[in-house]
Design an enzyme around this catalytic site. Structure first.
Site, PDB file in Angstrom:
ATOM      1  N   TRP A 325       0.847  -1.208   0.000  1.00  0.00           N
ATOM      2  CA  TRP A 325       0.000   0.000   0.000  1.00  0.00           C
ATOM      3  C   TRP A 325       0.882   1.258   0.000  1.00  0.00           C
ATOM      4  O   TRP A 325       0.538   2.266  -0.609  1.00  0.00           O
ATOM      5  CB  TRP A 325      -0.896  -0.004   1.253  1.00  0.00           C
ATOM      6  N   HIS A 326       2.029   1.163   0.680  1.00  0.00           N
ATOM      7  CA  HIS A 326       2.891   2.334   0.781  1.00  0.00           C
ATOM      8  C   HIS A 326       3.604   2.674  -0.516  1.00  0.00           C
ATOM      9  O   HIS A 326       4.026   3.810  -0.715  1.00  0.00           O
ATOM     10  CB  HIS A 326       3.926   2.138   1.894  1.00  0.00           C
ATOM     11  N   GLY A 327       3.783   1.715  -1.386  1.00  0.00           N
ATOM     12  CA  GLY A 327       4.462   2.040  -2.630  1.00  0.00           C
ATOM     13  C   GLY A 327       4.585   0.830  -3.520  1.00  0.00           C
ATOM     14  O   GLY A 327       4.596  -0.311  -3.049  1.00  0.00           O
TER      15      GLY A 327
END
Lengths: 471, 342
Positions: A325-327
């Site tokens: 989700w973060h990258g």
């Protein structure tokens, strides 16, 4: 638009004037807030407001259908439609190139010649945040855990409310939409406290993250060579401070701005670097995301209801996806995987090697947790595995001939700030800023406030984007 | 909690401390300046979109910024040129952008600082990356960034402490903290670098008077040029020439006109240029292959003996003289048209 920019200060002043003038009734004030939220977003890239509109329309329609529909098959279809569109946008805009790269690598590995051009896709700012927020509404409607929004205006404002639109906190429908039903006005104390929080947030972002820590982290992670152990640790510590102050700064600004409008947003950080273990960490770091992942991923995956093995699997899948989700990079997946591993190890320790946490061993445990968190930040910050691996080897003295790149003052500066941050988190871990402020004299608080404002003004800032905007 | 009282105290102390901060820096000889940042460059770049074939665009490195004065140019021709030169930069990325991304068919004046013009075509090399980052910024800038710049200009024009200068003259917190030294864990061979120019809203840049009047100040800048000169890689004539000639051909084909100008240098810088980048092999060959109007300061009696206070750029007064005379020569030569009606 960034909170740490002149245009935002002017924007906020205009919004507050319009909000508190008696020209508009409550419905029109909400319309005004919705309009300025689109302006806030559109000043970055106007066409991408359309994505927000689509997301809003889809979840509004799906939510209404789910509220009335009794046929389970149809309910499933409405949920599927909402999830497909929301996650489809996320998959295309955020992970399109990642999927393509990995697909290319996979087919090339079996000797199929395929070299597509990288897609020129703009990542819509904050797409991960507002997608998760709208999805939570539809999923809650599906599970009959929340009431449908009374009007489309209330729902659209919930999706788009500018203080938390691009980087959270990720707010649940039940916590925010109901606040729009009746006219909200901040009391004088709420307004001033909101302004104080906004200043603290800017101070964290502009002074601590951007001015005092970012350069050291950038120098170390961008050095492109094998570094000395001390330099690698200092760069990692600098990044651990930078990302905390950057993201917590944004959340604090968001909470402060909302409070100036009389709205209450949930806390997103509670002194996470004083966490005693990793379960505690995730109750203190990016709280609204971790609770989202728990409610909408970990529990549906089975949580702890189907035995230990299934629980560990659910935990690991949740953290791996949380990392992604973060990258869109494997380094983020590794970051999530490390956190998943830490959480599993912690549960095993509790089961087989339980011990009582006291004041004496508490700070040692917090320091150990903080040290382990720092190791995960290496994978979070490094853009390539080679960089991360070289950093880890230097940090653990496997690389013995690394280069020195930091000056002595940089090392002193980072160690001082990070030590103060750690101690501050430790002493504040069981209290809150509000409680401490209540015990502080107006003179002391006023001096601190003025000092922060002065440093923000001197630091100026060049409008550096918040790190979490890219997520 | 007495929040009203807290706010009043904070507000009063903020105003007093910020006023004292501004007063202190003014007492140290600092004054308000505008930052030559990407957005300032972009405000000039956008003018090219609507420029006609009568307009002139200036590009190159800092010598074009310092040595070509917009007021003098306008006085001589009746048209104010668009200043797109960037310090420490190759002009090739900017020229490429104008050729590829606009329909401009006017005149482009390109400053030839041999060490930068022939430096590189490698995207990550500083002389390329700097101007390219401005070009990229221009094409991607957001409305919020434009608005921020518009709002920041009045502040920059009125407060000295808001200086964006870096290094020894920097006043931002990051720069002030960066000046603190505790020993020397890693040797830093770069000599201290003073800002020696001041720019206006339209990017007309003049050398600071202190560079002319204070020899020590000028000498500190000479040391920086010597530092860069010693570490400079050999010129990449082949690829830079090929890159430029390709764009030039395209630009000429659509009716555009290019003028090459070699601005003055003196002292150690000129000596280094003559050794490392001899005119015959570098500049003359460029002019021969480009087949455009070209002006080398050594070819004109009035420019031959101009002295650059820090060896590389003209003082404000000499820059005014240089511009006036150069434009007269170019008008006489038919390279530039005089649009003045009286």
């Amino acid at each position: 638009m960034l909170f740490n920019s002149l245009s935002f200060i002017v924007f906020l002043a205009i919004v507050l004037v319009l909000y508190y003038l008696k020209l508009l009734n409550w419905t029109n004030k909400k319309r005004m807030l919705l309009f300025v939220s689109y302006v806030f977003y559109g000043l970055w890239n106007p066409p991408l407001v359309i994505l927000l509109w689509i997301s809003t329309m889809v979840d509004w329609i799906a939510g209404n259908k789910l509220a009335k529909e009794e046929n389970q098959k149809n309910r499933n279809l409405w949920l599927l439609l909402s999830m497909s569109i929301n996650l489809g946008f996320l998959a295309f805009f955020k992970y399109g190139n990642f999927f393509l790269e990995n697909f290319t690598a996979m087919v090339n590995s079996i000797d199929i010649y395929y070299h597509p051009q990288k897609m020129d896709i703009i990542l819509p700012m904050g797409i991960s945040f507002y997608t998760f927020q709208t999805m939570s509404y539809t999923i809650d409607m599906y599970n009959r855990k929340t009431q449908p929004a009374k009007t489309f205006l209330d729902f659209a404002l919930y999706v788009t409310f500018f203080p938390q639109l691009v980087a959270g906190p990720i707010v649940r429908a039940g916590d925010l939409i109901s606040q729009f039903y009746e006219e909200k006005r901040a009391t004088i104390n709420q307004f001033i406290w909101g302004l104080f929080l906004f200043t603290i947030g800017l101070f964290e972002k502009v002074v601590l993250a951007d001015t005092l820590l970012s350069k050291t982290a950038d120098d170390v992670f961008g050095a492109g060579k094998i570094l000395n152990s001390l330099d690698s640790w200092i760069g990692t510590l600098a990044f651990s401070g930078q990302i905390f102050f950057d993201f917590a700064g944004y959340s604090t600004c968001a909470i402060g701005i909302a409070l100036m409008l009389g709205m209450v947003l949930p806390d997103n950080f509670r002194y996470p670097y004083a966490a005693l273990g990793f379960s505690d960490l995730w109750k203190r770091w990016h709280i609204t995301l971790s609770s989202w992942l728990k409610d909408y991923l970990y529990i549906p995956l089975g949580g702890n209801r189907y035995g230990v093995t299934r629980m560990y699997a659910a935990l690991m899948i949740t953290m791996l996806l949380g990392g992604l989700w973060h990258g869109a990079a494997w380094t983020f997946v590794v970051w999530g995987g490390l956190h998943g591993t830490y959480l599993i190890l912690e549960r095993l320790q509790r089961q087989y090697l339980p011990f009582k946490i006291t004041t004496k061993n508490g700070i040692f445990l917090a320091f150990l947790t903080f040290t382990c968190v720092n190791i995960t930040w290496v994978f979070f910050r490094a853009r390539e595995f080679s960089t991360a691996w070289n950093m880890i080897k230097s940090m653990f003295f496997i690389n013995t001939t690394g280069e020195k790149i930091l000056q002595s003052f940089d090392i002193i500066k980072v160690l001082t700030i990070i030590s103060l941050m750690f101690l501050c988190h430790w002493f504040m871990r069981n209290t809150s800023l509000k409680e401490v402020s209540l015990k502080t004299s107006p003179w002391a608080l006023g001096i601190i406030w003025a000092f922060m404002f002065l440093l923000i003004a001197i630091a100026q800032g060049s409008g550096e984007q918040f790190i979490y905007f890219q997520f | 909690m007495y929040l009203k009282q807290t706010l009043i105290i904070a507000f009063t102390l903020s105003v007093i401390s910020l006023g004292a901060w501004e007063f202190y820096w003014r007492s140290q000889g600092f004054y308000p300046t505008i930052d030559d940042n990407k957005e300032l460059w972009a405000t000039q770049r956008v003018r090219v979109e609507n420029a006609t074939n009568k307009d002139v665009v200036l590009m190159g490195s800092s010598r074009v910024l310092f040595d070509i004065q917009l007021n003098e140019w306008e006085n001589e021709t009746g048209k104010r040129p668009i200043q797109l030169a960037c310090v420490g930069s190759s002009p090739l990325p900017v020229f490429h952008d104008i050729v590829e991304k606009t329909n401009f068919t006017g005149t482009v004046l390109i400053g030839v600082t041999p060490g930068l013009f022939f430096s590189t075509t490698f995207p990550k090399a500083q002389p390329w990356e700097w101007p390219q980052s401005r070009v990229d910024y221009y094409h991607k800038r957001t409305y919020a960034q434009r608005l921020n710049h518009a709002l920041s200009l009045p502040l920059q024009e009125n407060f000295a402490f808001l200086s964006e200068d870096e290094g020894v003259d920097g006043l931002k917190l990051k720069e002030l903290v960066g000046k603190i030294k505790v020993g020397e864990r890693v040797p830093d061979p770069m000599p201290p670098f003073h800002e020696f120019g001041e720019i206006a809203n339209d990017r007309n840049l003049k050398m600071k008077a202190i560079t002319v009047t204070d020899t020590a100040y000028a000498n500190s800048i000479k040391k920086v040029w010597m530092f860069f000169g010693k570490g400079a890689p050999p010129p990449d004539k082949k690829s830079t020439m090929a890159f430029f000639l390709t764009d030039l051909k395209k630009f000429k084909a659509r009716g555009g006109k290019v003028i090459l100008v070699r601005c003055p240098s003196s002292g150690g810088v000129r000596m280094g240029e003559n050794i490392g980048l001899p005119r015959k092999d570098i500049y003359d060959d460029l002019v021969r292959q480009a087949r455009v109007k070209a002006y080398h300061f050594e070819d004109y009696d009035q420019f031959k003996n101009l002295e650059c206070p820090e060896w590389s750029h003209l003082s404000a007064t000499d820059a005014q003289f240089f511009t006036t005379e150069l434009v007269k020569i170019m008008i006489k030569d038919g390279a530039v048209t005089n649009y003045k009606t009286n």
